[in-house]
Design a protein around this motif. Structure first.
Motif, mmCIF file in Angstrom:
data_model
loop_
_atom_site.group_PDB
_atom_site.id
_atom_site.type_symbol
_atom_site.label_atom_id
_atom_site.label_comp_id
_atom_site.label_asym_id
_atom_site.label_seq_id
_atom_site.Cartn_x
_atom_site.Cartn_y
_atom_site.Cartn_z
ATOM 1 N N LYS A 27 1.956 2.299 -3.255
ATOM 2 C CA LYS A 27 0.846 2.747 -4.114
ATOM 3 C C LYS A 27 0.455 1.707 -5.161
ATOM 4 O O LYS A 27 0.007 2.055 -6.264
ATOM 5 C CB LYS A 27 1.194 4.072 -4.813
ATOM 6 C CG LYS A 27 1.659 5.178 -3.895
ATOM 7 C CD LYS A 27 0.604 5.558 -2.877
ATOM 8 C CE LYS A 27 1.077 6.720 -1.992
ATOM 9 N NZ LYS A 27 0.108 7.046 -0.923
ATOM 10 N N LYS A 82 0.829 -1.211 0.000
ATOM 11 C CA LYS A 82 0.000 0.000 0.000
ATOM 12 C C LYS A 82 0.859 1.255 0.000
ATOM 13 O O LYS A 82 0.543 2.248 -0.658
ATOM 14 C CB LYS A 82 -0.937 -0.008 1.208
ATOM 15 C CG LYS A 82 -2.103 -0.967 1.074
ATOM 16 C CD LYS A 82 -3.153 -0.756 2.158
ATOM 17 C CE LYS A 82 -4.378 -1.615 1.902
ATOM 18 N NZ LYS A 82 -5.454 -1.385 2.892
ATOM 19 N N GLN A 101 -4.081 1.887 5.702
ATOM 20 C CA GLN A 101 -2.621 1.969 5.740
ATOM 21 C C GLN A 101 -2.169 2.691 7.008
ATOM 22 O O GLN A 101 -2.711 3.745 7.365
ATOM 23 C CB GLN A 101 -2.092 2.704 4.516
ATOM 24 C CG GLN A 101 -0.565 2.770 4.476
ATOM 25 C CD GLN A 101 -0.049 3.535 3.265
ATOM 26 O OE1 GLN A 101 -0.807 3.845 2.353
ATOM 27 N NE2 GLN A 101 1.230 3.834 3.261
ATOM 28 N N ARG A 132 -2.177 -0.439 -6.223
ATOM 29 C CA ARG A 132 -3.604 -0.459 -5.892
ATOM 30 C C ARG A 132 -4.310 -1.735 -6.373
ATOM 31 O O ARG A 132 -5.352 -2.092 -5.834
ATOM 32 C CB ARG A 132 -4.289 0.781 -6.473
ATOM 33 C CG ARG A 132 -3.654 2.087 -5.983
ATOM 34 C CD ARG A 132 -4.467 3.292 -6.370
ATOM 35 N NE ARG A 132 -3.799 4.532 -5.986
ATOM 36 C CZ ARG A 132 -3.781 5.024 -4.754
ATOM 37 N NH1 ARG A 132 -4.416 4.372 -3.790
ATOM 38 N NH2 ARG A 132 -3.148 6.148 -4.483
#
Length: 224
Positions: free
Chosen positions: A130, A127, A195, A132
């Motif tokens: 990034k 996470k 996160q 996704r």
């Protein structure tokens, strides 16, 4: 008020990261000093419980989702280990030593906790990077865990976490780690856990560095 809450949470996260790094560093030094090794080996279960507590008590979102994650990964991870030990069909033929503490069905209870720590840490790392797409993140996370296991295995044998029959680590073990990790990481992403700043990265990298250094000093070729 919200800004103050964010600042307080950041302070908690920074303290947690300091705890993670310091305890891994102290533990590494203890394992590297022969005279200190017997004492630090006895502390391994407490170290794992401390890392688990850091994850739980610094989590600042829906605690019910976190508890569902913990229970799900703990039960699945533990049962996979039980099946693995008693059948030899999953990871290969192995058995647990005494370092990880109290066992049920020949498997230390802490192995369930260990799976929780690893899956949470890697999931958080993906996470933070990034990534996704949950499928891609799970695949990359599983590869990271296989890399982690590569360095872990000879250290685990040296310090009696577990032992492989004939002292050989089968390639089957790494395949199983990859598959189990993908399944548990998909579960992690399905729950949509929030996160947590710095925690996952600090936890995983601290553990990885710990075992890489010990691997380099173990003088063991895992494919020998």
């Amino acid at each position: 008020m919200e800004g103050q809450t964010d600042q307080d949470d950041l302070k908690v996260k920074k303290i947690a990261v300091a705890v993670i790094v310091i305890f891994h560093l102290v533990g590494l030094l203890g394992f590297l000093i022969p005279a200190a090794q017997p004492y630090f080996i006895k502390l391994v279960p407490f170290h794992l419980l401390l890392m688990f507590a850091v994850i739980v008590f610094t989590y600042n979102a829906d605690i019910k989702r976190l508890l569902l994650f913990v229970c799900g990964v703990f039960v699945c991870g533990f049962l996979v280990e039980v099946l693995g030990v008693h059948t030899g069909k999953i990871f290969g033929s192995y058995y647990y030593g005494n370092t990880l503490g109290y066992k049920i069905a020949a498997v230390p209870i802490l192995m369930g906790i260990n799976w929780v720590i690893l899956i949470f840490s890697v999931g958080q790392m993906m996470k933070a990077l990034k990534i996704r797409n949950s499928i891609l993140a799970s695949l990359l996370g599983a590869l990271l865990l296989v890399l982690f296991d590569f360095f872990l295995e000879p250290v685990a044998m040296k310090f009696d976490y577990w032992q492989w029959d004939w002292h050989e680590i089968p390639f089957q073990n790494f395949i199983a780690w990859f598959i189990v990790s993908i399944i548990l990481l998909k579960f992690y992403y399905a729950l949509g856990l929030k996160q947590q700043r710095y925690i996952g990265i600090a936890m995983f990298l601290s553990q990885l560095i710990f075992f890489v250094v010990l691997y380099m000093t173990a003088g063991t070729n895992i494919f020998a």
